[in-house]
Design a protein around this motif. Structure first.
Motif, PDB file in Angstrom:
ATOM      1  N   HIS A  28     -29.999  39.023 -46.090  1.00 22.76           N
ATOM      2  CA  HIS A  28     -31.277  39.735 -46.077  1.00 22.76           C
ATOM      3  C   HIS A  28     -31.130  40.948 -45.159  1.00 22.76           C
ATOM      4  N   LEU A  29     -30.780  42.066 -45.750  1.00 23.48           N
ATOM      5  CA  LEU A  29     -30.438  43.255 -44.971  1.00 23.48           C
ATOM      6  C   LEU A  29     -31.656  44.000 -44.452  1.00 23.48           C
ATOM      7  N   GLU A  30     -32.833  43.641 -44.930  1.00 21.87           N
ATOM      8  CA  GLU A  30     -34.042  44.316 -44.474  1.00 21.87           C
ATOM      9  C   GLU A  30     -35.041  43.299 -43.924  1.00 21.87           C
ATOM     10  N   GLY A  31     -35.964  43.789 -43.133  1.00 27.34           N
ATOM     11  CA  GLY A  31     -37.017  42.924 -42.612  1.00 27.34           C
ATOM     12  C   GLY A  31     -36.647  42.240 -41.306  1.00 27.34           C
ATOM     13  N   ILE A  32     -37.495  41.298 -40.924  1.00 25.84           N
ATOM     14  CA  ILE A  32     -37.354  40.602 -39.642  1.00 25.84           C
ATOM     15  C   ILE A  32     -36.684  39.246 -39.843  1.00 25.84           C
ATOM     16  N   VAL A  33     -35.680  38.948 -39.010  1.00 24.49           N
ATOM     17  CA  VAL A  33     -35.034  37.635 -39.002  1.00 24.49           C
ATOM     18  C   VAL A  33     -35.196  37.054 -37.602  1.00 24.49           C
ATOM     19  N   ALA A  34     -36.038  36.018 -37.479  1.00 28.09           N
ATOM     20  CA  ALA A  34     -36.254  35.361 -36.190  1.00 28.09           C
ATOM     21  C   ALA A  34     -35.434  34.074 -36.154  1.00 28.09           C
ATOM     22  N   VAL A  35     -34.699  33.865 -35.062  1.00 29.53           N
ATOM     23  CA  VAL A  35     -33.762  32.748 -34.982  1.00 29.53           C
ATOM     24  C   VAL A  35     -34.010  31.907 -33.732  1.00 29.53           C
ATOM     25  N   ALA A  36     -34.339  30.617 -33.927  1.00 33.33           N
ATOM     26  CA  ALA A  36     -34.403  29.696 -32.793  1.00 33.33           C
ATOM     27  C   ALA A  36     -32.994  29.592 -32.213  1.00 33.33           C
ATOM     28  N   SER A  37     -32.831  29.961 -30.948  1.00 25.52           N
ATOM     29  CA  SER A  37     -31.484  30.191 -30.415  1.00 25.52           C
ATOM     30  C   SER A  37     -31.090  29.287 -29.262  1.00 25.52           C
ATOM     31  N   ASP A  38     -31.874  28.238 -28.981  1.00 23.82           N
ATOM     32  CA  ASP A  38     -31.580  27.413 -27.809  1.00 23.82           C
ATOM     33  C   ASP A  38     -31.054  26.029 -28.165  1.00 23.82           C
ATOM     34  N   SER A  39     -30.614  25.834 -29.419  1.00 19.78           N
ATOM     35  CA  SER A  39     -30.181  24.499 -29.836  1.00 19.78           C
ATOM     36  C   SER A  39     -29.152  23.892 -28.883  1.00 19.78           C
ATOM     37  N   HIS A  40     -28.305  24.736 -28.316  1.00 22.69           N
ATOM     38  CA  HIS A  40     -27.329  24.249 -27.338  1.00 22.69           C
ATOM     39  C   HIS A  40     -27.302  25.118 -26.083  1.00 22.69           C
ATOM     40  N   ASN A  41     -27.101  26.430 -26.251  1.00 24.42           N
ATOM     41  CA  ASN A  41     -26.952  27.283 -25.069  1.00 24.42           C
ATOM     42  C   ASN A  41     -27.555  28.656 -25.354  1.00 24.42           C
ATOM     43  N   ILE A  42     -28.743  28.893 -24.834  1.00 27.63           N
ATOM     44  CA  ILE A  42     -29.441  30.157 -25.081  1.00 27.63           C
ATOM     45  C   ILE A  42     -28.676  31.343 -24.492  1.00 27.63           C
ATOM     46  N   ASP A  43     -27.964  31.111 -23.381  1.00 23.77           N
ATOM     47  CA  ASP A  43     -27.210  32.197 -22.754  1.00 23.77           C
ATOM     48  C   ASP A  43     -26.090  32.687 -23.673  1.00 23.77           C
ATOM     49  N   ASP A  44     -25.325  31.744 -24.227  1.00 24.58           N
ATOM     50  CA  ASP A  44     -24.247  32.106 -25.151  1.00 24.58           C
ATOM     51  C   ASP A  44     -24.808  32.732 -26.423  1.00 24.58           C
ATOM     52  N   ALA A  45     -25.962  32.234 -26.871  1.00 18.62           N
ATOM     53  CA  ALA A  45     -26.564  32.780 -28.080  1.00 18.62           C
ATOM     54  C   ALA A  45     -26.914  34.254 -27.898  1.00 18.62           C
ATOM     55  N   CYS A  46     -27.411  34.603 -26.706  1.00 27.39           N
ATOM     56  CA  CYS A  46     -27.793  35.994 -26.437  1.00 27.39           C
ATOM     57  C   CYS A  46     -26.575  36.894 -26.251  1.00 27.39           C
ATOM     58  N   GLU A  47     -25.606  36.422 -25.447  1.00 20.90           N
ATOM     59  CA  GLU A  47     -24.483  37.275 -25.075  1.00 20.90           C
ATOM     60  C   GLU A  47     -23.335  37.245 -26.081  1.00 20.90           C
TER      61      GLU A  47
END
Length: 226
Positions: A5-24
């Protein structure tokens, strides 16, 4: 999702294991080019933390995203991430906590435009899945014909760790308990499939559910004399 999906908003729950690694590591490196290529508005990748202390987590997520998505400053001197990367805070949001989150963001010179907010149970009586410790989570998936265990274990809240692998509901030592990691015999499993690939396979009326739930329970008898 970003590739399909190349357009629009993609919201992702990112804390399943490590939110820090997910961000960086995930958003900031592995997915950086895909996120940066989205055309805003409205295109953007939205990182969603879902555990931990709300006001602290919101600022930490922004700080970690800023390492790979250098922010600019708006006219008021507050930091803003690139328009195609944002965060959404939906865990623990209420009228009271929202004020604390925004105040902490202001102290760290982050503009409010970086974060969207959502609120569920806090809009009512706050009797939600967290207070009752009850939630439905994916525990197993089939990949290339082989089962693979799935679970959630956020570093920001050990209390949200979910059960993994094939689950069985059994009567054990006089009570009903859940077995994980494929333990237990199939014939002892009380679970019944009620849906498969979007199709309902079995239905129960409320009376049947109540009867099944009360099996083995000791029903008190009161002898009241007037």
């Amino acid at each position: 999702m970003l590739a399909q999906h190349l357009e629009g908003i993609v919201a992702v729950a990112s804390d399943s294991h490590n939110i820090d690694d997910a961000c960086e590591k995930l958003c900031g490196k592995q997915l950086k080019d895909l996120a940066a290529s989205r055309k805003a508005p409205p295109g953007k990748l939205v990182v969603r933390p879902d555990s931990g202390e709300p006001k602290r987590i919101a600022v930490e997520v922004l700080d970690r995203l800023a390492k790979n998505f250098p922010p600019t400053k708006n006219a008021a001197g507050f930091k803003e991430l690139l328009p195609n990367i944002r965060a959404i805070q939906g865990d623990g949001v209420s009228i009271e906590s929202l004020h604390d989150i925004l105040e902490d963001m202001s102290k760290h010179k982050w503009a409010a435009t970086n974060v969207c907010f959502g609120s569920g149970g806090a809009l009512l009586q706050k009797m939600d899945r967290d207070t009752r410790k009850c939630a439905f989570k994916c525990c197993e998936v089939i990949v290339d014909g082989k089962p693979r265990p799935v679970h959630k274990d956020p570093v920001t809240d050990q209390g949200k760790k979910s059960k993994q692998d094939r689950l069985k509901l059994v009567r054990q030592y006089g009570k009903i308990t859940t077995l994980t990691d494929g333990e237990g015999a199939e014939e002892d499993d009380l679970l019944v499939a009620v849906s498969c690939n979007g199709k309902v396979t079995k239905t129960f009326d409320s009376g049947a559910v109540r009867t099944e739930a009360e099996k083995g329970m000791v029903v008190p008898i009161f002898d009241v004399k007037m």
